[in-house]
Scaffold this motif. Structure first.
Motif, PDB file in Angstrom:
ATOM      1  N   VAL A 158      17.427  51.247  49.733  1.00 37.49           N
ATOM      2  CA  VAL A 158      17.580  50.215  48.197  1.00 37.49           C
ATOM      3  C   VAL A 158      16.642  49.919  47.647  1.00 37.49           C
ATOM      4  N   PHE A 159      17.306  50.042  46.022  1.00 37.83           N
ATOM      5  CA  PHE A 159      16.330  49.679  44.795  1.00 37.83           C
ATOM      6  C   PHE A 159      16.188  48.286  44.306  1.00 37.83           C
ATOM      7  N   ILE A 160      14.972  47.567  44.555  1.00 41.30           N
ATOM      8  CA  ILE A 160      14.623  46.729  44.578  1.00 41.30           C
ATOM      9  C   ILE A 160      14.690  45.946  42.943  1.00 41.30           C
ATOM     10  N   VAL A 161      15.433  44.884  42.430  1.00 39.28           N
ATOM     11  CA  VAL A 161      14.806  44.873  41.295  1.00 39.28           C
ATOM     12  C   VAL A 161      13.935  42.802  41.322  1.00 39.28           C
ATOM     13  N   LYS A 162      13.162  42.656  41.024  1.00 42.73           N
ATOM     14  CA  LYS A 162      12.787  41.105  40.792  1.00 42.73           C
ATOM     15  C   LYS A 162      13.211  40.267  39.317  1.00 42.73           C
ATOM     16  N   ARG A 163      14.328  39.871  39.247  1.00 39.68           N
ATOM     17  CA  ARG A 163      14.616  39.312  38.283  1.00 39.68           C
ATOM     18  C   ARG A 163      13.859  37.920  37.722  1.00 39.68           C
ATOM     19  N   PRO A 164      13.632  38.145  36.156  1.00 38.98           N
ATOM     20  CA  PRO A 164      13.257  37.313  35.777  1.00 38.98           C
ATOM     21  C   PRO A 164      13.665  35.843  35.526  1.00 38.98           C
ATOM     22  N   LYS A 165      13.354  34.888  35.804  1.00 36.57           N
ATOM     23  CA  LYS A 165      14.013  33.612  35.669  1.00 36.57           C
ATOM     24  C   LYS A 165      14.880  32.851  34.725  1.00 36.57           C
ATOM     25  N   TYR A 166      15.418  33.572  33.479  1.00 40.20           N
ATOM     26  CA  TYR A 166      15.393  33.824  32.494  1.00 40.20           C
ATOM     27  C   TYR A 166      17.110  33.872  32.608  1.00 40.20           C
ATOM     28  N   LEU A 167      17.059  34.849  33.871  1.00 41.70           N
ATOM     29  CA  LEU A 167      18.536  35.267  34.490  1.00 41.70           C
ATOM     30  C   LEU A 167      18.851  34.870  35.289  1.00 41.70           C
ATOM     31  N   SER A 168      18.221  33.978  35.377  1.00 38.96           N
ATOM     32  CA  SER A 168      18.514  33.858  36.498  1.00 38.96           C
ATOM     33  C   SER A 168      19.202  32.197  37.042  1.00 38.96           C
ATOM     34  N   ASN A 169      19.195  31.362  35.836  1.00 38.46           N
ATOM     35  CA  ASN A 169      20.096  30.234  36.285  1.00 38.46           C
ATOM     36  C   ASN A 169      21.672  30.638  36.433  1.00 38.46           C
ATOM     37  N   ASN A 170      22.554  29.327  36.381  1.00 40.99           N
ATOM     38  CA  ASN A 170      23.730  29.292  37.063  1.00 40.99           C
ATOM     39  C   ASN A 170      24.683  29.292  36.136  1.00 40.99           C
ATOM     40  N   ILE A 171      23.987  29.646  34.568  1.00 40.87           N
ATOM     41  CA  ILE A 171      25.128  29.755  33.068  1.00 40.87           C
ATOM     42  C   ILE A 171      24.963  31.628  32.810  1.00 40.87           C
ATOM     43  N   ILE A 172      23.985  31.413  33.703  1.00 36.71           N
ATOM     44  CA  ILE A 172      24.181  33.044  32.732  1.00 36.71           C
ATOM     45  C   ILE A 172      24.457  34.172  33.793  1.00 36.71           C
ATOM     46  N   MET A 173      25.439  34.965  33.339  1.00 32.39           N
ATOM     47  CA  MET A 173      26.714  35.913  33.269  1.00 32.39           C
ATOM     48  C   MET A 173      25.485  37.416  34.121  1.00 32.39           C
ATOM     49  N   PRO A 174      26.457  38.020  35.153  1.00 33.44           N
ATOM     50  CA  PRO A 174      25.840  38.136  35.893  1.00 33.44           C
ATOM     51  C   PRO A 174      25.810  39.636  35.868  1.00 33.44           C
ATOM     52  N   ASP A 175      26.359  40.016  34.770  1.00 35.41           N
ATOM     53  CA  ASP A 175      26.731  41.322  33.559  1.00 35.41           C
ATOM     54  C   ASP A 175      25.076  41.522  33.084  1.00 35.41           C
ATOM     55  N   ASP A 176      24.418  39.852  32.377  1.00 31.39           N
ATOM     56  CA  ASP A 176      22.855  40.264  31.911  1.00 31.39           C
ATOM     57  C   ASP A 176      21.815  40.608  33.171  1.00 31.39           C
ATOM     58  N   ALA A 177      21.963  40.754  34.570  1.00 35.75           N
ATOM     59  CA  ALA A 177      21.469  40.663  35.436  1.00 35.75           C
ATOM     60  C   ALA A 177      21.458  41.829  36.131  1.00 35.75           C
ATOM     61  N   ILE A 178      22.822  42.321  35.512  1.00 35.37           N
ATOM     62  CA  ILE A 178      23.312  44.622  36.101  1.00 35.37           C
ATOM     63  C   ILE A 178      22.619  45.108  34.894  1.00 35.37           C
ATOM     64  N   VAL A 179      22.846  44.716  33.512  1.00 35.54           N
ATOM     65  CA  VAL A 179      22.008  45.656  32.726  1.00 35.54           C
ATOM     66  C   VAL A 179      20.161  45.391  32.591  1.00 35.54           C
ATOM     67  N   HIS A 180      19.860  44.323  33.424  1.00 31.06           N
ATOM     68  CA  HIS A 180      18.637  44.532  33.282  1.00 31.06           C
ATOM     69  C   HIS A 180      18.153  45.155  34.578  1.00 31.06           C
ATOM     70  N   ALA A 181      18.458  45.050  35.889  1.00 32.47           N
ATOM     71  CA  ALA A 181      19.033  46.160  37.316  1.00 32.47           C
ATOM     72  C   ALA A 181      18.768  47.603  36.492  1.00 32.47           C
ATOM     73  N   TYR A 182      19.781  48.015  35.461  1.00 32.09           N
ATOM     74  CA  TYR A 182      20.083  49.607  35.385  1.00 32.09           C
ATOM     75  C   TYR A 182      18.833  49.737  34.690  1.00 32.09           C
ATOM     76  N   LYS A 183      17.879  48.893  33.375  1.00 31.55           N
ATOM     77  CA  LYS A 183      17.353  49.168  32.671  1.00 31.55           C
ATOM     78  C   LYS A 183      15.753  49.851  33.547  1.00 31.55           C
ATOM     79  N   LYS A 184      15.757  48.839  34.699  1.00 30.44           N
ATOM     80  CA  LYS A 184      14.441  49.127  35.412  1.00 30.44           C
ATOM     81  C   LYS A 184      14.308  50.090  36.576  1.00 30.44           C
ATOM     82  N   ILE A 185      16.114  51.049  36.731  1.00 25.37           N
ATOM     83  CA  ILE A 185      16.485  51.827  37.811  1.00 25.37           C
ATOM     84  C   ILE A 185      15.654  53.124  36.477  1.00 25.37           C
ATOM     85  N   LYS A 186      15.698  53.039  35.584  1.00 28.48           N
ATOM     86  CA  LYS A 186      15.560  54.672  34.666  1.00 28.48           C
ATOM     87  C   LYS A 186      16.164  55.398  35.243  1.00 28.48           C
TER      88      LYS A 186
END
Length: 148
Positions: A72-100
């Protein structure tokens, strides 16, 4: 081991925020002795076609649970992508870029859907590929009244 369906590759991303506004540690709550996050991880791992499962979270507790599972690939998400108004899409794009790595499809497995099965995921994968669709969302019929 790559699993593929019709030579297409699949990444499952599980976005699991640590700070639920209404229910503390929601994604760590247990159903049948497994946390919500674990149910999603297991469903992704047990899929016939998902090549990689990724958990993205701002919570060290959630990431520790995810680390118990192999591959399981683990991605520590930054705080700016972790509040209650962020859509999951932003976090998913961030994770995808980390996987390379490149994948043909990205699947979002919400931790708050613990009753979904690996077979349902595989059926959705077959449907999206067989119909050459750009996206697919699963829903269920409900007759409940949610607004007051």
């Amino acid at each position: 081991m790559m699993k593929h369906y019709k030579n297409k590759t699949f990444l499952a991303v599980i976005p699991a925020r640590g700070n639920s506004t209404r229910l503390k540690d929601k994604n760590l709550r247990k159903i049948k002795n497994k946390s919500l996050i674990e149910h999603s991880i297991i469903h992704g791992i047990n899929s016939k076609y998902i090549d990689q499962v990724c958990v993205t979270s701002d919570s060290s507790k959630i990431l520790q649970v995810a680390k118990k599972y192999e591959n399981v690939f683990i991605v520590k998400r930054p705080k700016y992508l972790s509040n209650n108004i962020i859509m999951p899409d932003d976090a998913i794009v961030h994770a995808y870029k980390k996987i390379k790595k490149k994948f043909d499809y990205i699947i979002t497995l919400q931790p708050t859907t613990p009753l979904r099965t690996s077979k349902q995921i595989d059926d959705a994968i077959k449907k999206i590929v067989d119909e050459n669709a750009d996206s697919l969302v699963s829903v269920c019929k409900s007759h409940d009244f949610y607004w007051k």
